[in-house]
Design an enzyme around this catalytic site. Structure first.
Site, PDB file in Angstrom:
ATOM      1  N   TYR A  92       0.828  -1.198   0.000  1.00 16.22           N
ATOM      2  CA  TYR A  92       0.000   0.000   0.000  1.00 16.22           C
ATOM      3  C   TYR A  92       0.868   1.255   0.000  1.00 16.22           C
ATOM      4  O   TYR A  92       0.614   2.205  -0.718  1.00 16.22           O
ATOM      5  CB  TYR A  92      -0.908   0.024   1.235  1.00 16.22           C
ATOM      6  CG  TYR A  92      -2.085  -0.910   1.142  1.00 16.22           C
ATOM      7  CD1 TYR A  92      -1.900  -2.280   1.058  1.00 16.22           C
ATOM      8  CD2 TYR A  92      -3.375  -0.417   1.158  1.00 16.22           C
ATOM      9  CE1 TYR A  92      -2.980  -3.136   0.980  1.00 16.22           C
ATOM     10  CE2 TYR A  92      -4.464  -1.267   1.096  1.00 16.22           C
ATOM     11  CZ  TYR A  92      -4.263  -2.622   1.006  1.00 16.22           C
ATOM     12  OH  TYR A  92      -5.344  -3.464   0.936  1.00 16.22           O
ATOM     13  N   GLY A 109     -17.306  19.585 -11.226  1.00 14.84           N
ATOM     14  CA  GLY A 109     -16.577  18.472 -10.635  1.00 14.84           C
ATOM     15  C   GLY A 109     -15.769  18.898  -9.438  1.00 14.84           C
ATOM     16  O   GLY A 109     -15.846  20.045  -8.997  1.00 14.84           O
ATOM     17  N   GLU A 114     -21.369  31.056 -12.839  1.00 13.36           N
ATOM     18  CA  GLU A 114     -21.242  31.187 -14.286  1.00 13.36           C
ATOM     19  C   GLU A 114     -21.688  29.897 -14.971  1.00 13.36           C
ATOM     20  O   GLU A 114     -20.983  29.333 -15.801  1.00 13.36           O
ATOM     21  CB  GLU A 114     -19.812  31.518 -14.693  1.00 13.36           C
ATOM     22  CG  GLU A 114     -19.326  32.857 -14.126  1.00 13.36           C
ATOM     23  CD  GLU A 114     -18.096  33.359 -14.860  1.00 13.36           C
ATOM     24  OE1 GLU A 114     -18.258  33.834 -15.996  1.00 13.36           O
ATOM     25  OE2 GLU A 114     -16.990  33.244 -14.306  1.00 13.36           O
TER      26      GLU A 114
END
Lengths: 229, 229
Positions: A6, A48, A116
């Site tokens: 990991y 996003g 916007e």
DNA sequence: ATAATAATTGTTATATATACACTTATTAAA
DNA sequence: TTTAATAAGTGTATATATAACAATTATTAT
């Protein structure tokens, strides 16, 4: 190897992007924003954001959607993971795309100005950054598939809607016209709509009766074979 | 903000996991491995691995699948992104799940031993680590949906197969028995199989004619409306 | 009262899905 | 060589779903 496996990993960032669909009575629309930071600042883009370490991608998508719309309890569904190595010009970022269905009437003009943001009809989507065009295309496909078997089209309409409005919606999603008589018969035969004793009078002299989607009736049916179209 | 927005992000690892389906003539099966490292070492698991910075998740899934099977050009499809915060006991890892369809006969016993891998019938899947059970369930659902409209079932069979074999496959995927006459008529009516002048004689005295899937014929059709079942 | 507009409604033809059982090819055993 | 056993292969009738098609109705503005 242990969990060194990991520790040795790194270098890939995880983001989410939302395709937000609305319906203005005639056309299927998508809500886009002008990107506020580099790279590609000022270009049209999907809304996003990065996924925080303490949230799932679902949580991130809900957060991002809420930032733009102020809305909660929105229908949203994971679409696809986009992961081309060079998809984001600024770094190695994979994006889990989600699509959302909202009642366009609930969306505030104020928020639109703050961010916007603008609604674009699906056949007039401007050039988008990165692979967002591909995301929009895939979202449209998925919506077409999904709406054929699941009662999610109602998410795009006001609570009360007329049969002509519902038909317009399906025609917009499928990009083809449908026969009024066959459509009406089929939808009503599903037994999931309640007719109100009230008419919408804006768009015709005669007026069209309002209907509402009855979720209880829907839940009592066998969900597998429900064919909307 | 600039690309500091990117630099401040970190902490989420990205992995892929593969649900590998096979068919032994009677039952749908999944290929599982004994996990070789901590945490959960020695437990049954899907084959998976981390996504490298220089590869897409598709590439990573292909690499991982190849590690376990030695095979290339396998049918594989992105399934879903699993991202619950605590899904992996050892850290914050999201996983993009893929499912693959392979001809079980092509899979080598040697590789099976090397990786401590085993085929399990779908109704006898053992307890799996993390959220792999959920992945398997979702893969099965997706396979059921997909196989209804797309000619991917053949990926699970040898190149030559008989109609009874094909029917067994569909029955295994759908977990229900089908009428022989209706099945045969419907499949042959699609016009995408070529009958060979050769019989399979192992499983009956009479023998059953072999067929092959003709990809050219399929490609020439309108792909949208193809209903396999 | 009339004209204009969109909503509402029904029938017929065609295609698809479902239900159902006997015949055929082949081999092993008698 | 005959017979028995086994699974493959095949057809028809019915029900259901889909597709094609146009006249009537309610309402308002003129």
């Amino acid at each position: 190897m242990d969990i060194d496996k990991y520790k040795s990993q790194e270098g890939v960032l995880v983001a989410v992007d939302c395709i937000i669909f609305g319906f203005d009575g005639q056309q299927l629309q998508a809500l886009l924003i002008k990107r506020g930071f580099e790279p590609e600042k000022g270009k049209w883009s999907l809304m996003g954001g990065f996924v925080n370490p303490d949230e799932s991608t679902d949580d991130a998508a809900i957060r991002v959607l809420n930032q733009l719309t102020g809305m909660n309890n929105i229908y949203m569904e994971q679409l696809y993971c986009f992961s081309n190595v060079n998809r984001d010009a600024a770094g190695r970022v994979i994006s889990i795309a989600y699509f959302a269905l909202i009642n366009i009437g609930d969306y505030s003009d104020q928020l639109q100005q703050d961010h916007e943001a603008r609604w674009f009809p699906m056949d007039q989507i401007p050039n988008l950054i990165f692979d967002h065009q591909e995301m929009v295309a895939k979202a449209k496909e998925r919506l077409q598939q999904k709406v054929a078997n699941h009662p999610i089209g109602f998410e795009l309409l006001p609570e009360k809607f007329t049969l002509p409005q519902l038909q317009n919606l399906y025609e917009a999603i499928y990009e083809q016209s449908l026969d009024k008589r066959n459509f009406t018969r089929k939808i009503l035969a599903l037994g999931i709509l309640n007719k109100l004793n009230e008419k919408e009078k804006e768009s015709s002299r005669k007026g069209a009766f309002y209907f509402v989607f009855d979720k209880n009736k829907y839940n009592k049916l066998q969900h597998e074979g429900l064919k909307f179209l």
